[in-house]
Design an enzyme around this catalytic site. Structure first.
Site, PDB file in Angstrom:
ATOM      1  N   PRO A   1       0.790  -1.231   0.000  1.00 12.21           N
ATOM      2  CA  PRO A   1       0.000   0.000   0.000  1.00 12.21           C
ATOM      3  C   PRO A   1       0.825   1.285   0.000  1.00 12.21           C
ATOM      4  O   PRO A   1       1.870   1.362   0.650  1.00 12.21           O
ATOM      5  CB  PRO A   1      -0.812  -0.110   1.299  1.00 12.21           C
ATOM      6  N   ASN A   2       0.311   2.229  -0.738  1.00 14.73           N
ATOM      7  CA  ASN A   2       0.840   3.604  -0.809  1.00 14.73           C
ATOM      8  C   ASN A   2       2.154   3.729  -1.583  1.00 14.73           C
ATOM      9  O   ASN A   2       2.660   4.837  -1.749  1.00 14.73           O
ATOM     10  CB  ASN A   2       1.005   4.216   0.593  1.00 14.73           C
TER      11      ASN A   2
ATOM     12  N   ARG B   1       5.207  11.131  -2.254  1.00 20.06           N
ATOM     13  CA  ARG B   1       4.968  10.716  -0.861  1.00 20.06           C
ATOM     14  C   ARG B   1       6.217  10.980   0.004  1.00 20.06           C
ATOM     15  O   ARG B   1       7.255  10.368  -0.203  1.00 20.06           O
ATOM     16  CB  ARG B   1       4.662   9.214  -0.846  1.00 20.06           C
TER      17      ARG B   1
ATOM     18  N   TYR C   1      11.342   9.011   1.430  1.00 24.53           N
ATOM     19  CA  TYR C   1      11.325   8.009   0.350  1.00 24.53           C
ATOM     20  C   TYR C   1      12.010   8.459  -0.931  1.00 24.53           C
ATOM     21  O   TYR C   1      12.127   7.670  -1.865  1.00 24.53           O
ATOM     22  CB  TYR C   1       9.876   7.603   0.052  1.00 24.53           C
TER      23      TYR C   1
ATOM     24  N   ALA D   1       3.180  -0.856   4.760  1.00 20.74           N
ATOM     25  CA  ALA D   1       2.635  -0.839   6.133  1.00 20.74           C
ATOM     26  C   ALA D   1       2.192  -2.220   6.612  1.00 20.74           C
ATOM     27  O   ALA D   1       2.204  -2.496   7.823  1.00 20.74           O
ATOM     28  CB  ALA D   1       1.472   0.144   6.203  1.00 20.74           C
TER      29      ALA D   1
ATOM     30  N   GLU E   1      12.561  -9.395   1.479  1.00 22.01           N
ATOM     31  CA  GLU E   1      11.777  -8.216   1.887  1.00 22.01           C
ATOM     32  C   GLU E   1      12.610  -6.954   1.690  1.00 22.01           C
ATOM     33  O   GLU E   1      13.775  -6.912   2.087  1.00 22.01           O
ATOM     34  CB  GLU E   1      11.400  -8.368   3.364  1.00 22.01           C
TER      35      GLU E   1
ATOM     36  N   HIS F   1      12.709  -2.616   2.052  1.00 23.91           N
ATOM     37  CA  HIS F   1      12.155  -1.335   2.487  1.00 23.91           C
ATOM     38  C   HIS F   1      13.041  -0.226   1.964  1.00 23.91           C
ATOM     39  O   HIS F   1      14.274  -0.319   2.069  1.00 23.91           O
ATOM     40  CB  HIS F   1      12.046  -1.254   4.010  1.00 23.91           C
TER      41      HIS F   1
ATOM     42  N   ARG G   1       7.330   0.661  13.540  1.00 27.51           N
ATOM     43  CA  ARG G   1       7.919   0.113  12.300  1.00 27.51           C
ATOM     44  C   ARG G   1       9.076  -0.831  12.584  1.00 27.51           C
ATOM     45  O   ARG G   1       9.655  -1.399  11.666  1.00 27.51           O
ATOM     46  CB  ARG G   1       8.420   1.250  11.397  1.00 27.51           C
TER      47      ARG G   1
HETATM   48  C1  DQA Z   1       8.253   1.041   3.817  1.00 22.80           C
HETATM   49  C2  DQA Z   1       8.338   1.235   5.343  1.00 22.80           C
HETATM   50  C3  DQA Z   1       6.978   1.013   5.985  1.00 22.80           C
HETATM   51  O1  DQA Z   1       7.069   1.216   7.393  1.00 22.80           O
HETATM   52  C4  DQA Z   1       5.961   1.982   5.433  1.00 22.80           C
HETATM   53  O2  DQA Z   1       4.680   1.727   5.969  1.00 22.80           O
HETATM   54  C5  DQA Z   1       5.915   1.994   3.944  1.00 22.80           C
HETATM   55  C6  DQA Z   1       7.183   1.927   3.207  1.00 22.80           C
HETATM   56  C7  DQA Z   1       9.584   1.374   3.116  1.00 22.80           C
HETATM   57  O3  DQA Z   1       9.737   0.961   1.973  1.00 22.80           O
HETATM   58  O4  DQA Z   1      10.443   2.046   3.701  1.00 22.80           O
HETATM   59  O5  DQA Z   1       4.878   2.170   3.344  1.00 22.80           O
HETATM   60  O6  DQA Z   1       7.955  -0.317   3.540  1.00 22.80           O
END
Ligand code: DQA
Length: 145
Positions: free
Chosen positions: A9-10, A17, A22, A76, A97, A99, A110
């Protein structure tokens, strides 16, 4: 070799954003670089993005028999989703994974990843380049098999 890159999401809002966290690259920018990197290595890369938890779970289930590896930024849902963790554990496909941000430098909620234990590795804090690092690690792992 086929890999599926899944974004939660997002992440389609990347570019606008919270750029201080980011960066300014869009998700399409990041995925285009990752795809070029994968294709140079003879790897077919498909992508899937959804804001909906169940759609992400379904995409992992549908990957069985089709993909050799998964790169996933659960966004998230990293911090909340038992369903995604179970999908990653259950699919039998090695997953990395990713981030963009270093979540350990951010809010304490987080700091916990429910999904990481169902993945072979985690990459964080390198922005979009983390996807290339994740693909590199995944290919190394798959080629050793
Ligand atoms: C994220 C880190 C998460 O905590 C956050 O909710 C995101 C982006 C990252 O890529 O840094 O949406 O996954």
């Amino acid at each position: 070799m086929r890999i599926l890159v899944i974004n939660g999401p997002n992440l389609k809002l990347l570019g606008i954003r919270e750029p201080a966290i980011y960066g300014r690259e869009t998700l399409d920018d990041i995925l285009a670089k990752a795809r070029a990197f994968a294709e140079e290595r003879g790897v077919q890369m498909d992508v899937f993005q959804s804001d909906v938890e169940g759609e992400l779970v379904a995409a992992i289930g549908a990957a069985v028999g089709k993909y050799d590896g998964i790169v996933i930024n659960p966004a998230a849902y990293t911090h909340t989703s038992v369903a995604l963790r179970d999908a990653l554990s259950g699919c039998g496909i090695p997953a990395v994974e990713v981030h963009l941000s270093n979540v350990h430098k951010r809010e304490s909620f987080r700091h916990v990843s429910l999904t990481a234990a169902a993945c072979v590795a985690q990459v964080m804090g390198f922005g979009g380049y983390g996807y290339i690092l994740a693909i590199t690690g995944l290919l190394n792992l798959l080629e050793r098999k």
